[in-house]
Design a protein around this motif. Structure first.
Motif, mmCIF file in Angstrom:
data_model
loop_
_atom_site.group_PDB
_atom_site.id
_atom_site.type_symbol
_atom_site.label_atom_id
_atom_site.label_comp_id
_atom_site.label_asym_id
_atom_site.label_seq_id
_atom_site.Cartn_x
_atom_site.Cartn_y
_atom_site.Cartn_z
ATOM 1 N N ALA A 103 0.839 -1.179 0.000
ATOM 2 C CA ALA A 103 0.000 0.000 0.000
ATOM 3 C C ALA A 103 0.884 1.243 0.000
ATOM 4 C CB ALA A 103 -0.918 0.001 1.217
ATOM 5 N N PRO A 104 0.370 2.386 -0.460
ATOM 6 C CA PRO A 104 1.172 3.612 -0.480
ATOM 7 C C PRO A 104 1.733 3.950 0.899
ATOM 8 C CG PRO A 104 -0.820 3.915 -1.756
ATOM 9 C CD PRO A 104 -0.964 2.596 -1.048
ATOM 10 N N GLY A 105 3.025 4.237 0.950
ATOM 11 C CA GLY A 105 3.666 4.610 2.191
ATOM 12 C C GLY A 105 3.978 3.461 3.129
ATOM 13 N N LYS A 106 3.710 2.231 2.726
ATOM 14 C CA LYS A 106 3.956 1.072 3.567
ATOM 15 C C LYS A 106 4.918 0.114 2.879
ATOM 16 C CE LYS A 106 0.672 -0.727 5.953
ATOM 17 N NZ LYS A 106 -0.572 -1.450 6.349
ATOM 18 N N GLU A 107 5.571 -0.721 3.684
ATOM 19 C CA GLU A 107 6.467 -1.727 3.139
ATOM 20 C C GLU A 107 5.669 -2.863 2.516
ATOM 21 O OE1 GLU A 107 10.361 -1.234 6.048
ATOM 22 O OE2 GLU A 107 9.080 -2.996 6.248
ATOM 23 N N ARG A 108 6.309 -3.589 1.614
ATOM 24 C CA ARG A 108 5.676 -4.742 1.005
ATOM 25 C C ARG A 108 5.384 -5.794 2.069
ATOM 26 N NH1 ARG A 108 8.724 -6.522 -4.131
ATOM 27 N NH2 ARG A 108 10.295 -7.125 -2.565
ATOM 28 N N GLU A 109 4.192 -6.379 2.015
ATOM 29 C CA GLU A 109 3.687 -7.271 3.043
ATOM 30 C C GLU A 109 3.359 -8.642 2.455
ATOM 31 O OE1 GLU A 109 -0.135 -7.324 6.161
ATOM 32 O OE2 GLU A 109 -0.175 -6.130 4.329
ATOM 33 N N PHE A 110 3.752 -9.692 3.164
ATOM 34 C CA PHE A 110 3.416 -11.054 2.757
ATOM 35 C C PHE A 110 1.923 -11.298 2.895
ATOM 36 C CE2 PHE A 110 2.529 -15.391 4.303
ATOM 37 C CZ PHE A 110 2.860 -16.098 3.156
ATOM 38 N N VAL A 111 1.342 -11.997 1.920
ATOM 39 C CA VAL A 111 -0.075 -12.327 1.946
ATOM 40 C C VAL A 111 -0.286 -13.833 2.040
ATOM 41 C CG1 VAL A 111 -2.274 -12.205 0.710
ATOM 42 C CG2 VAL A 111 -0.686 -10.259 0.648
ATOM 43 N N ALA A 112 0.260 -14.590 1.091
ATOM 44 C CA ALA A 112 0.051 -16.035 1.052
ATOM 45 C C ALA A 112 1.114 -16.680 0.180
ATOM 46 C CB ALA A 112 -1.344 -16.373 0.520
ATOM 47 N N ALA A 113 1.349 -17.977 0.385
ATOM 48 C CA ALA A 113 2.305 -18.725 -0.421
ATOM 49 C C ALA A 113 1.852 -20.168 -0.537
ATOM 50 C CB ALA A 113 3.710 -18.657 0.182
ATOM 51 N N ILE A 114 2.323 -20.846 -1.589
ATOM 52 C CA ILE A 114 1.995 -22.247 -1.816
ATOM 53 C C ILE A 114 3.194 -22.939 -2.434
ATOM 54 C CG2 ILE A 114 0.976 -21.792 -4.092
ATOM 55 C CD1 ILE A 114 -1.082 -24.012 -3.423
ATOM 56 N N THR A 115 3.479 -24.168 -1.978
ATOM 57 C CA THR A 115 4.561 -24.953 -2.559
ATOM 58 C C THR A 115 4.025 -25.826 -3.681
ATOM 59 O OG1 THR A 115 4.328 -26.806 -1.002
ATOM 60 C CG2 THR A 115 5.784 -24.994 -0.362
ATOM 61 N N TRP A 116 4.882 -26.133 -4.650
ATOM 62 C CA TRP A 116 4.453 -26.942 -5.790
ATOM 63 C C TRP A 116 4.464 -28.425 -5.499
ATOM 64 C CZ3 TRP A 116 2.672 -22.880 -7.672
ATOM 65 C CH2 TRP A 116 2.150 -22.832 -8.965
ATOM 66 N N SER A 117 5.437 -28.899 -4.747
ATOM 67 C CA SER A 117 5.600 -30.329 -4.518
ATOM 68 C C SER A 117 4.651 -30.869 -3.453
ATOM 69 C CB SER A 117 7.046 -30.632 -4.126
ATOM 70 O OG SER A 117 7.226 -32.018 -3.890
#
Length: 124
Positions: free
Chosen positions: A40-54
């Motif tokens: 978001a403007p003025g904020k650091e990049r934030e983790f949302v979600a992740a998924i592994t392939w294997s």
């Protein structure tokens, strides 16, 4: 080289849903996990979600648990983010990322490739 292209962002009302898509191309065999981050403007990049392939393991930030769902489509080398019950605080540019790692996936520095981002705006 891996290329990532996001789509599906837009302007919605609070409580609405959106599904973001990310298509990977190039040396996709080098990808072991993919994730979504937002900024978001003025904020650091934030983790949302992740998924592994294997192992098909999924990880979520506390702020989106129960509302967002990450999924994958191996046949199309794509990852999706289903966003339900959207809130104004979810407004941000959402980025798709890919990595050869399977640990530390909430850390953006672990990712090797990034998409261009797609804007999500949630009105109150």
């Amino acid at each position: 080289q891996v290329q990532l292209v996001e789509s599906g962002g837009g302007l919605v009302q609070a409580g609405d849903s959106l599904r973001l898509s990310c298509a990977a191309s190039g040396r996709t065999f080098s990808i072991y996990a993919m994730g979504w981050f937002r900024q978001a403007p003025g904020k650091e990049r934030e983790f949302v979600a992740a998924i592994t392939w294997s192992l098909y393991s999924t990880y979520y930030a506390d702020s989106v648990k129960g509302r967002f769902t990450i999924s994958r489509d191996n046949a199309n080398n794509a990852v999706y983010l289903q966003m339900n019950s959207l809130k104004p605080e979810d407004t941000a540019v959402y980025y798709c990322a890919a990595t050869a790692r399977v640990v530390g996936l909430a850390d953006g520095s672990k990712y090797d490739y990034w998409g261009q981002g797609t804007q999500v705006t949630v009105s109150s």
